[in-house]
Write a protein that holds these residues in place. Structure first.
Motif, mmCIF file in Angstrom:
data_model
loop_
_atom_site.group_PDB
_atom_site.id
_atom_site.type_symbol
_atom_site.label_atom_id
_atom_site.label_comp_id
_atom_site.label_asym_id
_atom_site.label_seq_id
_atom_site.Cartn_x
_atom_site.Cartn_y
_atom_site.Cartn_z
ATOM 1 N N LEU A 644 17.242 0.491 -33.543
ATOM 2 C CA LEU A 644 17.088 -0.180 -34.844
ATOM 3 C C LEU A 644 18.005 0.409 -35.918
ATOM 4 O O LEU A 644 18.666 -0.345 -36.656
ATOM 5 C CB LEU A 644 15.619 -0.117 -35.285
ATOM 6 C CG LEU A 644 14.645 -1.000 -34.491
ATOM 7 C CD1 LEU A 644 13.230 -0.814 -35.001
ATOM 8 C CD2 LEU A 644 15.055 -2.460 -34.561
ATOM 9 N N PRO A 645 18.109 1.746 -36.057
ATOM 10 C CA PRO A 645 19.056 2.265 -37.062
ATOM 11 C C PRO A 645 20.503 1.868 -36.776
ATOM 12 O O PRO A 645 21.266 1.561 -37.694
ATOM 13 C CB PRO A 645 18.857 3.776 -36.979
ATOM 14 C CG PRO A 645 17.497 3.961 -36.431
ATOM 15 C CD PRO A 645 17.312 2.831 -35.480
ATOM 16 N N ALA A 646 20.882 1.891 -35.486
ATOM 17 C CA ALA A 646 22.271 1.529 -35.162
ATOM 18 C C ALA A 646 22.521 0.040 -35.378
ATOM 19 O O ALA A 646 23.632 -0.374 -35.753
ATOM 20 C CB ALA A 646 22.574 1.908 -33.727
ATOM 21 N N ALA A 647 21.531 -0.807 -35.139
ATOM 22 C CA ALA A 647 21.701 -2.254 -35.293
ATOM 23 C C ALA A 647 21.840 -2.678 -36.743
ATOM 24 O O ALA A 647 22.266 -3.819 -37.012
ATOM 25 C CB ALA A 647 20.521 -2.970 -34.648
ATOM 26 N N GLN A 648 21.473 -1.799 -37.686
ATOM 27 C CA GLN A 648 21.590 -2.143 -39.092
ATOM 28 C C GLN A 648 23.035 -2.051 -39.586
ATOM 29 O O GLN A 648 23.337 -2.489 -40.695
ATOM 30 C CB GLN A 648 20.706 -1.185 -39.930
ATOM 31 C CG GLN A 648 19.243 -1.206 -39.552
ATOM 32 C CD GLN A 648 18.611 -2.576 -39.683
ATOM 33 O OE1 GLN A 648 18.877 -3.313 -40.673
ATOM 34 N NE2 GLN A 648 17.799 -2.949 -38.701
ATOM 35 N N THR A 649 23.890 -1.453 -38.750
ATOM 36 C CA THR A 649 25.292 -1.322 -39.168
ATOM 37 C C THR A 649 25.984 -2.674 -39.105
ATOM 38 O O THR A 649 25.542 -3.597 -38.412
ATOM 39 C CB THR A 649 26.017 -0.318 -38.256
ATOM 40 O OG1 THR A 649 25.951 -0.772 -36.915
ATOM 41 C CG2 THR A 649 25.373 1.060 -38.367
ATOM 42 N N MET A 650 27.144 -2.770 -39.785
ATOM 43 C CA MET A 650 27.819 -4.062 -39.943
ATOM 44 C C MET A 650 28.861 -4.317 -38.860
ATOM 45 O O MET A 650 29.209 -5.467 -38.594
ATOM 46 C CB MET A 650 28.492 -4.131 -41.318
ATOM 47 C CG MET A 650 27.511 -3.955 -42.479
ATOM 48 S SD MET A 650 26.142 -5.121 -42.435
ATOM 49 C CE MET A 650 27.059 -6.657 -42.686
ATOM 50 N N ASP A 651 29.391 -3.259 -38.220
ATOM 51 C CA ASP A 651 30.439 -3.478 -37.217
ATOM 52 C C ASP A 651 30.104 -2.700 -35.944
ATOM 53 O O ASP A 651 29.237 -1.818 -35.917
ATOM 54 C CB ASP A 651 31.802 -3.064 -37.755
ATOM 55 C CG ASP A 651 31.822 -1.637 -38.294
ATOM 56 O OD1 ASP A 651 30.998 -0.798 -37.822
ATOM 57 O OD2 ASP A 651 32.632 -1.347 -39.181
ATOM 58 N N SER A 652 30.852 -3.001 -34.853
ATOM 59 C CA SER A 652 30.587 -2.409 -33.544
ATOM 60 C C SER A 652 30.982 -0.939 -33.494
ATOM 61 O O SER A 652 30.347 -0.138 -32.798
ATOM 62 C CB SER A 652 31.359 -3.192 -32.468
ATOM 63 O OG SER A 652 32.757 -3.143 -32.717
ATOM 64 N N GLY A 653 32.041 -0.553 -34.231
ATOM 65 C CA GLY A 653 32.457 0.849 -34.221
ATOM 66 C C GLY A 653 31.374 1.750 -34.764
ATOM 67 O O GLY A 653 31.059 2.815 -34.191
ATOM 68 N N THR A 654 30.815 1.349 -35.899
ATOM 69 C CA THR A 654 29.726 2.157 -36.481
ATOM 70 C C THR A 654 28.512 2.160 -35.575
ATOM 71 O O THR A 654 27.807 3.182 -35.436
ATOM 72 C CB THR A 654 29.360 1.598 -37.872
ATOM 73 O OG1 THR A 654 30.532 1.483 -38.658
ATOM 74 C CG2 THR A 654 28.359 2.497 -38.560
ATOM 75 N N PHE A 655 28.219 1.051 -34.947
ATOM 76 C CA PHE A 655 27.073 0.961 -34.032
ATOM 77 C C PHE A 655 27.235 1.965 -32.882
ATOM 78 O O PHE A 655 26.308 2.747 -32.574
ATOM 79 C CB PHE A 655 26.972 -0.473 -33.489
ATOM 80 C CG PHE A 655 25.876 -0.662 -32.489
ATOM 81 C CD1 PHE A 655 24.589 -0.984 -32.893
ATOM 82 C CD2 PHE A 655 26.126 -0.520 -31.119
ATOM 83 C CE1 PHE A 655 23.577 -1.161 -31.952
ATOM 84 C CE2 PHE A 655 25.118 -0.693 -30.196
ATOM 85 C CZ PHE A 655 23.836 -1.019 -30.611
#
Length: 966
Positions: A644-655
């Motif tokens: 859930l925290p990773a899915a809140q990011t806007m792009d795949s790199g940040t995820f």
């Protein structure tokens, strides 16, 4: 006068013979007394006062008396002289004929008297044929193995023995003189009265001579007493030397018997067989009132009265721990004394033999007894009723069974339990209430008799004194300290205490030093009684002194009691056996009579079979269970803290960056530990499952408590290999680092795993929201339920927040403050008062549901995204990084499950099996634990049956051996 003189003389002889005797006299006084009466009283005066004095004097004519002096007859006148002269020839012939008849009559009468006296002596001798059982079998067979002629030649000859015998002529003269003296002092016999013509001067001279003779006669009597004592001492030394030689001879014979040279019919000694029966009875608690009434010698006494010292003298070794004034006997100690070639001691439950001839073994034995006593005492107590069983063998030891009890106390001192006095009383009464127990009551002679407690206790248990033997210890100190030695005489005659007894003994058990040897104590005791005025003045009888005479008397009394009661006890146990067998047949007709130990062995085999069956579990089953349980344990952390925290990011790199960081932290800190916990729990559950599934038609529910205890104890002892955590951490870290999905089936498996996980979470979230807002309109109509006020507020809040989500589908996970204020004001406008915290809490669940629904929709889109994944999502609007995350998680779960399965099957199951065996072995040695875990009337009945049969069989074997020994 002659009759009175003989009576006095015989009384003096009897006193000299019995009251001045030394320490060691072979024949008891009860048997010597009639023999003495036959010798000294056959010619004593008759007590019948109606018989004329001259008839008595005429009848009792012996070699010790003188013919009565007849007064001279004076004849007057001469005619008588002529007549006398005329018939002197006739008178001479008549007198010669009369002398012949007198000689003939004397010969006939003397022969008849000698024959009658011999028959009387023969009738008074005891019938020793009944006592042949006292002599062991091998004594009668000595002539087969030992050259008795050599032994006879080694004995002193007649000349040497003659030197040891007293001067019988001198003693006869003294007796003759003494009898004449006593006869001359009587005034009623006219035969020795002085003539009437004696002058006054001669009477005065005779009075002076009588006074002089009295003083000289008294000195002769004293000399005669001293000579008798010296003679007896010579005999005693000779007897001691012969006893020592006999002891060595018996030791040699027993050693040959031990080596198998002399094969005896009875392999076990009689006392050992009897002791085994007592050992079994000590653990037997009958439900049929078949009490243990077999004889044993119970040693009771006040604390520090010398109980242990008396027992050690009987056992001929210093075997008990000692302490000055401190309570040393803390539990009953059963000592079985028997004869053997070597002086050794051994505990019932041990095979170690302690050589009592070596000081280091004696010290080790005393230390072991003290350790066993302290172990038997429970926490918070001072004494224990548990019996310590010890056997002592050695040459010349009297055969018997003694039980040394804790000393009776009058006051509880510091460091003792409050109920110590009552506990000692109850233990002593429990042993003494046996009607066949011989009570050896020990009384300290060095203290005032009024301070004794044990005499009152013994009087209560044996009021008539039919089985009590009283022993007065420390007589040397008593003689030294008491102002009136006659007080000791009152004690040993049973006149000072109200307590009655079969016999009274006085002993000396040393000078009070713990370093004294048994031989030195014996020498000191014998020297004391040889020089003691108590024995010399007749206050003590010879058979009442020394521990040797005491042990002989106690042994005789013990075996007499055994012969009188053992068959009755055997019949009682035969009846008890019949009752138990009848109860078993009526209640358990189709079951075998398995006692607790046999049932434990049966349960042990079943448990081991169940543990071994765990090796039949397939690897697939292990991995499936481990993977499922591990995901249940870590799924919440993966969804809430990683996905859930990773899915809140806007792009795949940040995820991907967020996911990698959080996975690394999770692997380093929590994941390996969680995996091992899961594996350990899985092993426990499978072990319990196999033990539960093993129960079938033949399963006995009597083992349930035992199996549960074994399972819990085995799991408690099992420790997982700590090195496995480090290797598992490396494996998990490498599995999570891999992002390469090689084929379409793996991709589809990841999609399915992700979808199942999200649907499960969505379902949980829907359930939470439903509980928050209450039933909807359908449920309210069908179930006739209404919302609570809180649920009504939450429902209004939910509706307002759902309108917000419809307007902003890409809203973040958190509400801004102005948005919270807007929602609150809108609700207040509709008349709903709401708290900002409640708004945020409701928003969290609604947004979670909204996010999971979007994730599921995205998951369906990624089903056809494997092609784009292989091209790294180049020139594609579809990105499926979340699918890759779930594939990494799924692969880590599979690899972890495989690693744990290998460790379980290769190592942990075997270690668990080993732990189970160790627990079963420990339980098997712990009888108290087995009693707690295997219970029930069936078990107790089987236990009683086994014990009663064993007791009855051993009693019958003992009785058979006892009859053979007779």
């Amino acid at each position: 006068m002659l009759r009175a003189g003989d009576a006095v003389a015989c009384l003096a002889c009897r006193n000299l013979l019995f009251t001045r005797m030394g320490v060691r006299f072979g024949m008891p006084i009860q048997k010597l007394h009639p023999l003495s009466r036959a010798i000294h009283h056959r010619y004593s005066g008759n007590a019948n006062s109606q018989r004329p004095p001259h008839c008595t004097a005429a009848r009792h004519f012996t070699s010790l008396s003188r013919l009565p002096m007849k007064p001279p007859k004076f004849r007057a006148g001469g005619h008588g002289y002529q007549q006398h002269r005329t018939f002197w020839v006739v008178r001479l012939a008549a007198r010669l004929l009369k002398l012949r008849y007198l000689l003939l009559g004397t010969a006939v009468g003397g022969g008849y008297t000698a024959k009658k006296t011999y028959e009387e002596w023969k009738d008074m001798l005891p019938d020793l044929s009944e006592y042949t059982w006292i002599v062991p079998d091998f004594i009668w067979e000595l002539n087969e193995h030992i050259d008795l002629e050599k032994i006879a030649n080694a004995l002193p000859d007649a000349e040497e023995l003659a030197k040891l015998l007293p001067d019988l002529e001198k003693i006869g003269e003294n007796f003759t003189f003494l009898k004449g003296l006593l006869s001359s002092e009587s005034s009623g016999d006219p035969t020795i009265r002085a003539p009437e013509t004696t002058t006054t001067a001669s009477s005065a001279a005779e009075g002076g001579d009588k006074q002089f003779r009295k003083s000289s006669d008294k000195e002769k009597v004293d000399q005669l007493q001293e000579e008798l004592v010296r003679t007896q001492m010579k005999y005693q030394r000779m007897l001691e030397r012969l006893e020592k030689e006999n002891k060595e001879l018996r030791k040699v014979v027993l050693q040959r018997d031990d080596k198998g040279i002399h094969q005896r019919k009875i392999k076990k000694s009689l006392i050992d067989m009897y002791s085994e029966v007592l050992d079994i009875l000590s653990d037997y608690d009958s439900n049929y009132n078949t009490q243990d009434h077999l004889p044993r010698v119970v040693v009771v006494g006040d604390q520090s009265a010398g109980k242990t010292s008396v027992l050690e003298m009987i056992a001929q070794a210093r075997i008990f721990p000692r302490g000055s004034g401190e309570m040393m006997t803390r539990s009953p100690v059963k000592v079985t004394l028997s004869e053997g070639p070597h002086h050794v001691a051994m505990f019932k439950d041990s095979t170690r033999e302690f050589d009592l001839g070596k000081e280091e073994d004696l010290a080790a034995l005393r230390n072991e007894i003290e350790i066993r006593m302290r172990k038997s005492v429970k926490e918070g107590q001072t004494v224990s009723p548990e019996t310590i069983s010890l056997s002592v063998k050695g040459p010349g030891i009297q055969r018997m069974v003694l039980v040394d009890l804790p000393g009776v106390i009058s006051t509880v001192t510091a460091g003792m339990a409050a109920d110590t006095k009552e506990t000692i009383f109850s233990i002593s009464k429990a042993y003494m209430q046996n009607p066949n127990a011989i009570i050896l009551c020990i009384q300290d002679g060095s203290v005032d008799a009024e301070r004794s407690i044990v005499t009152d206790l013994v009087s209560q248990m044996d009021p008539q004194g039919k089985r009590t033997i009283f022993v007065l210890t420390k007589v040397d100190l008593a003689e030294k300290n008491l102002a009136s030695p006659s007080r000791i005489q009152q004690i040993v005659e049973g006149k000072l205490f109200p307590m009655k007894a079969l016999g009274y003994f006085a002993v000396v058990t040393g000078k009070g030093s713990s370093n004294e040897s048994i031989d030195s104590i014996k020498d000191y005791e014998e020297d004391f009684f040889q020089s003691s005025r108590l024995l010399r003045d007749g206050m003590l009888k010879a058979h009442q002194v020394t521990t040797k005479n005491l042990s002989l008397a106690v042994s005789d009394c013990f075996w007499k009691m055994v012969r009188e009661s053992v068959e009755q006890q055997a019949d009682a146990f035969k009846a008890s056996r019949f009752n138990l067998e009848t109860e078993w047949k009526n209640n358990y007709p189709r079951l075998r009579e398995l006692d607790r130990n046999e049932l434990f062995e049966k349960a042990k085999n079943e448990i081991l079979d169940e543990v071994i069956s765990m090796s039949q579990v397939t690897p697939k089953h292990w991995e499936s269970i481990l993977q499922k349980k591990l995901w249940e344990r870590v799924s919440t952390h993966v969804i809430e803290n990683i996905y859930l925290p990773a899915a809140q990011t806007m792009d795949s790199g940040t995820f991907n960056t967020t996911v990698d960081i959080k996975l690394k932290q999770w692997t380093d800190k929590q994941l390996p530990h969680k995996a091992l916990e899961v594996a350990w729990e899985t092993l426990q559950e499978e072990f319990a499952r196999f033990m539960a599934e093993y129960k079938g038609k033949d399963q006995d529910d009597i083992f349930d408590k035992l199996k549960e205890a074994v399972k819990e104890e085995s799991i408690k002892r099992h420790k997982w290999n700590e090195r496995a955590m480090d290797s598992l951490r490396v494996i998990q870290h490498n599995a999570l680092e891999d992002r390469s999905i090689t084929d379409k089936p793996q991709w589809d498996a990841a999609i399915q795993f992700m979808e199942e996980t999200l649907q499960s979470r969505l379902k949980d979230t829907e359930s939470v929201i439903h509980d928050m807002v209450g039933p909807d309109w359908k449920q309210r109509w069908t179930s006739w339920t209404n919302r609570s006020p809180d649920q009504h507020v939450r429902n209004e809040t939910k509706n307002e927040l759902e309108r917000l989500l419809k307007l902003h589908e890409d809203h973040t996970a958190y509400l801004a403050n102005d948005e919270v204020t807007t929602v609150r004001k809108n609700l207040e406008a509709r008349g709903v008062e709401v708290d900002p915290v409640l708004i945020k809490d409701t928003w969290h669940q609604l947004y979670r549901r909204h996010f999971l629904q979007k994730a599921l929709f995205h998951c369906n889109l990624c089903r056809r995204g494997f092609y784009y994944y292989q091209r790294h999502f180049v020139d594609s609007e579809l990105e499926c990084n979340d699918v890759v995350l779930f594939w990494r998680i799924q692969r880590m779960l599979g690899i972890t499950a495989n690693t744990l399965r290998q460790q379980l099957t290769n190592t942990e199951v075997r270690r668990l099996e080993k732990n189970v065996k160790e627990v079963l072995e420990d339980f098997g040695e712990d009888n108290e634990r087995k009693t707690q875990l295997i219970t029930g009337r069936r078990v107790q009945l089987a236990e009683d049956l086994k014990k009663v049969r064993e007791i009855q069989e051993k009693l019958e074997a003992f009785i058979e051996a006892l009859h053979k020994e007779k």
